[in-house]
Design a protein around this motif. Sequence first.
Motif, PDB file in Angstrom:
ATOM      1  N   GLY A  50      21.678 -15.502  40.047  1.00 25.51           N
ATOM      2  CA  GLY A  50      20.292 -15.105  40.018  1.00 25.51           C
ATOM      3  C   GLY A  50      19.358 -15.661  38.982  1.00 25.51           C
ATOM      4  N   ALA A  51      18.457 -14.738  38.471  1.00 14.24           N
ATOM      5  CA  ALA A  51      17.716 -15.278  37.167  1.00 14.24           C
ATOM      6  C   ALA A  51      18.329 -15.505  36.068  1.00 14.24           C
ATOM      7  CB  ALA A  51      16.356 -14.314  37.135  1.00 14.24           C
ATOM      8  N   ALA A  52      19.477 -14.895  35.611  1.00  6.48           N
ATOM      9  CA  ALA A  52      19.974 -15.155  34.421  1.00  6.48           C
ATOM     10  C   ALA A  52      21.199 -16.324  34.159  1.00  6.48           C
ATOM     11  CB  ALA A  52      20.575 -13.708  34.006  1.00  6.48           C
ATOM     12  N   ALA A  53      21.072 -16.786  35.631  1.00 10.76           N
ATOM     13  CA  ALA A  53      21.945 -17.945  35.677  1.00 10.76           C
ATOM     14  C   ALA A  53      21.610 -19.154  34.557  1.00 10.76           C
ATOM     15  CB  ALA A  53      22.298 -18.506  37.073  1.00 10.76           C
ATOM     16  N   GLY A  54      22.622 -19.430  33.776  1.00 12.41           N
ATOM     17  CA  GLY A  54      21.943 -20.795  32.621  1.00 12.41           C
ATOM     18  C   GLY A  54      22.038 -20.084  31.396  1.00 12.41           C
ATOM     19  N   HIS A  55      21.600 -18.852  31.488  1.00 11.28           N
ATOM     20  CA  HIS A  55      21.464 -18.294  29.878  1.00 11.28           C
ATOM     21  C   HIS A  55      22.775 -17.883  29.369  1.00 11.28           C
ATOM     22  CE1 HIS A  55      16.952 -18.521  30.357  1.00 11.28           C
ATOM     23  NE2 HIS A  55      17.236 -18.138  31.480  1.00 11.28           N
ATOM     24  N   ASP A  56      23.090 -18.286  28.343  1.00  9.67           N
ATOM     25  CA  ASP A  56      24.271 -17.942  27.491  1.00  9.67           C
ATOM     26  C   ASP A  56      24.189 -16.430  26.828  1.00  9.67           C
ATOM     27  OD1 ASP A  56      25.916 -20.081  28.057  1.00  9.67           O
ATOM     28  OD2 ASP A  56      25.520 -20.926  26.199  1.00  9.67           O
ATOM     29  N   ARG A  57      23.027 -16.029  26.424  1.00 12.86           N
ATOM     30  CA  ARG A  57      22.603 -14.839  25.974  1.00 12.86           C
ATOM     31  C   ARG A  57      21.440 -14.266  26.457  1.00 12.86           C
ATOM     32  NH1 ARG A  57      25.989 -14.103  21.794  1.00 12.86           N
ATOM     33  NH2 ARG A  57      25.181 -12.383  20.736  1.00 12.86           N
ATOM     34  N   VAL A  58      21.550 -13.241  27.256  1.00  9.44           N
ATOM     35  CA  VAL A  58      20.335 -12.633  28.162  1.00  9.44           C
ATOM     36  C   VAL A  58      20.497 -11.243  28.075  1.00  9.44           C
ATOM     37  CG1 VAL A  58      21.616 -12.717  30.237  1.00  9.44           C
ATOM     38  CG2 VAL A  58      19.090 -12.838  30.314  1.00  9.44           C
ATOM     39  N   VAL A  59      19.325 -10.563  28.029  1.00  9.59           N
ATOM     40  CA  VAL A  59      19.155  -8.999  28.108  1.00  9.59           C
ATOM     41  C   VAL A  59      18.677  -8.667  29.787  1.00  9.59           C
ATOM     42  CG1 VAL A  59      18.143  -6.878  27.211  1.00  9.59           C
ATOM     43  CG2 VAL A  59      18.670  -8.807  25.771  1.00  9.59           C
ATOM     44  N   CYS A  60      19.506  -7.814  30.071  1.00  8.42           N
ATOM     45  CA  CYS A  60      18.970  -7.511  31.648  1.00  8.42           C
ATOM     46  C   CYS A  60      18.522  -5.870  31.677  1.00  8.42           C
ATOM     47  CB  CYS A  60      20.070  -7.832  32.580  1.00  8.42           C
ATOM     48  SG  CYS A  60      20.619  -9.462  32.768  1.00  8.42           S
ATOM     49  N   SER A  80      21.578  -4.241  29.826  1.00 12.18           N
ATOM     50  CA  SER A  80      22.879  -5.015  29.418  1.00 12.18           C
ATOM     51  C   SER A  80      22.788  -6.222  28.817  1.00 12.18           C
ATOM     52  CB  SER A  80      23.634  -5.207  30.933  1.00 12.18           C
ATOM     53  OG  SER A  80      24.743  -5.886  30.867  1.00 12.18           O
ATOM     54  N   PHE A  81      23.418  -6.092  27.757  1.00 11.81           N
ATOM     55  CA  PHE A  81      23.210  -7.728  26.784  1.00 11.81           C
ATOM     56  C   PHE A  81      24.393  -8.445  27.060  1.00 11.81           C
ATOM     57  CE2 PHE A  81      20.737  -4.268  24.814  1.00 11.81           C
ATOM     58  CZ  PHE A  81      19.757  -5.156  24.003  1.00 11.81           C
ATOM     59  N   LEU A  82      24.323  -9.548  27.911  1.00  9.70           N
ATOM     60  CA  LEU A  82      25.289 -10.462  28.188  1.00  9.70           C
ATOM     61  C   LEU A  82      25.375 -11.665  27.542  1.00  9.70           C
ATOM     62  CD1 LEU A  82      25.039 -10.875  32.248  1.00  9.70           C
ATOM     63  CD2 LEU A  82      26.415  -9.391  30.748  1.00  9.70           C
ATOM     64  N   SER A  83      26.887 -12.021  26.945  1.00  5.31           N
ATOM     65  CA  SER A  83      26.950 -13.020  26.217  1.00  5.31           C
ATOM     66  C   SER A  83      27.857 -13.846  27.150  1.00  5.31           C
ATOM     67  CB  SER A  83      27.435 -12.849  24.944  1.00  5.31           C
ATOM     68  OG  SER A  83      28.001 -13.949  24.168  1.00  5.31           O
ATOM     69  N   ARG A  84      27.496 -14.980  27.745  1.00  2.94           N
ATOM     70  CA  ARG A  84      28.275 -15.975  28.653  1.00  2.94           C
ATOM     71  C   ARG A  84      28.896 -14.998  29.732  1.00  2.94           C
ATOM     72  NH1 ARG A  84      31.331 -20.079  24.602  1.00  2.94           N
ATOM     73  NH2 ARG A  84      29.364 -21.187  23.327  1.00  2.94           N
ATOM     74  N   GLY A  85      28.061 -14.173  30.011  1.00  2.93           N
ATOM     75  CA  GLY A  85      28.613 -13.616  31.357  1.00  2.93           C
ATOM     76  C   GLY A  85      29.205 -12.271  31.369  1.00  2.93           C
TER      77      GLY A  85
END
Length: 338
Positions: free
Chosen positions: A136-146, A156-161
């Motif tokens: 989805g929209a977070a693909a390709g982002h190593d560090r992302v807030v959803c 959710s704070f994701l680091s490399r999924g």
Amino acid sequence: MTGSPTGRAPLPVPVLDIGGTHVTAALVDPAASRVLPSTVVRTPLRSDAEADVVLDAVAAAALALPAGHGPRWGVAMPGPFDYATGVGHFQGMGKFESLSGVDVGAGLRARLAGRAERLCFLNDADAFAVGEYRSGAAAGHDRVVCLTLGTGVGSSFLSRGRPVHSGPVVPPSGHVHRLPVYGRPLEDTVSRRGLRAHYAALRGAAAVGVEGAGALVEAGAEAPTHPATGSGVDDALLPDVRDIAARAGKGEAAAGEAFRYAFDALGRALAPWTDRFEATAVIIGGSVARSWDLIHPALTAGLASAGGRRVPVLPARRPEAAPLLGAAHWSREAGDAP
């Protein structure tokens, strides 16, 4: 994921997404990050029911899935919940109170009549985030807030999924709903109840829910600094969030200001944490996110006014499927999770 050692296609993964009003069951092809559409079962769920009633309803949805799936289930569940042991901690939360202290995992396995060897639980916001990361929209982002915006704020704070729940770069437990803004927990402002109460205050009690009664506050009138969680008006008379959004779309000043205030506050509260986490994107999902034209400008303005680093704010690409996909991928990767 490639084929199984026997050369046959891998079995689909069964998943459950348990919410406060509905439970969704489905089979997922994780290799293609695809929910098998003909398998989706969505049924009502009463979060105020007794434990056996809740577990029976969840199990009924699960048992409605076609057979021929893998034995490990992915289960997206709201908190507070012990995801490692499968035990609920909902006391004082106003939902799923009957599951407090209950081994939900054991209860569901017993009801699934041999169709579940293991249940892999994860937070529902984490499931959404993992699904958006995978396809989805977070693909390709190593560090992302959803974020998921609905009755409250899921995060959710994701680091490399992988969800990050502790450490100095995330809020306590990786959750933003208790962050302070204007002297109150964020969820008092950015929530269904907060939006409705602030709108009621802006309109004036006499005008709430009654078209043509009363008048809008004067344009530019000062908004309350701390919207109350109750307006003093019968809750049944308060328009719901989708109705407030529709009024904002028609140019009603109070409705537009209610959204601006709430999501500017969200940006202000979030900004320090997007900086610390070094997020490269903020992804927004949930039912309230359908009002994107109202949310996006206010949220980005709030982030900027708090001095946060410039970070793109993007709508979820797969808002409905993401929690199911995330639960499926989690069940494949959870190792020895019970």
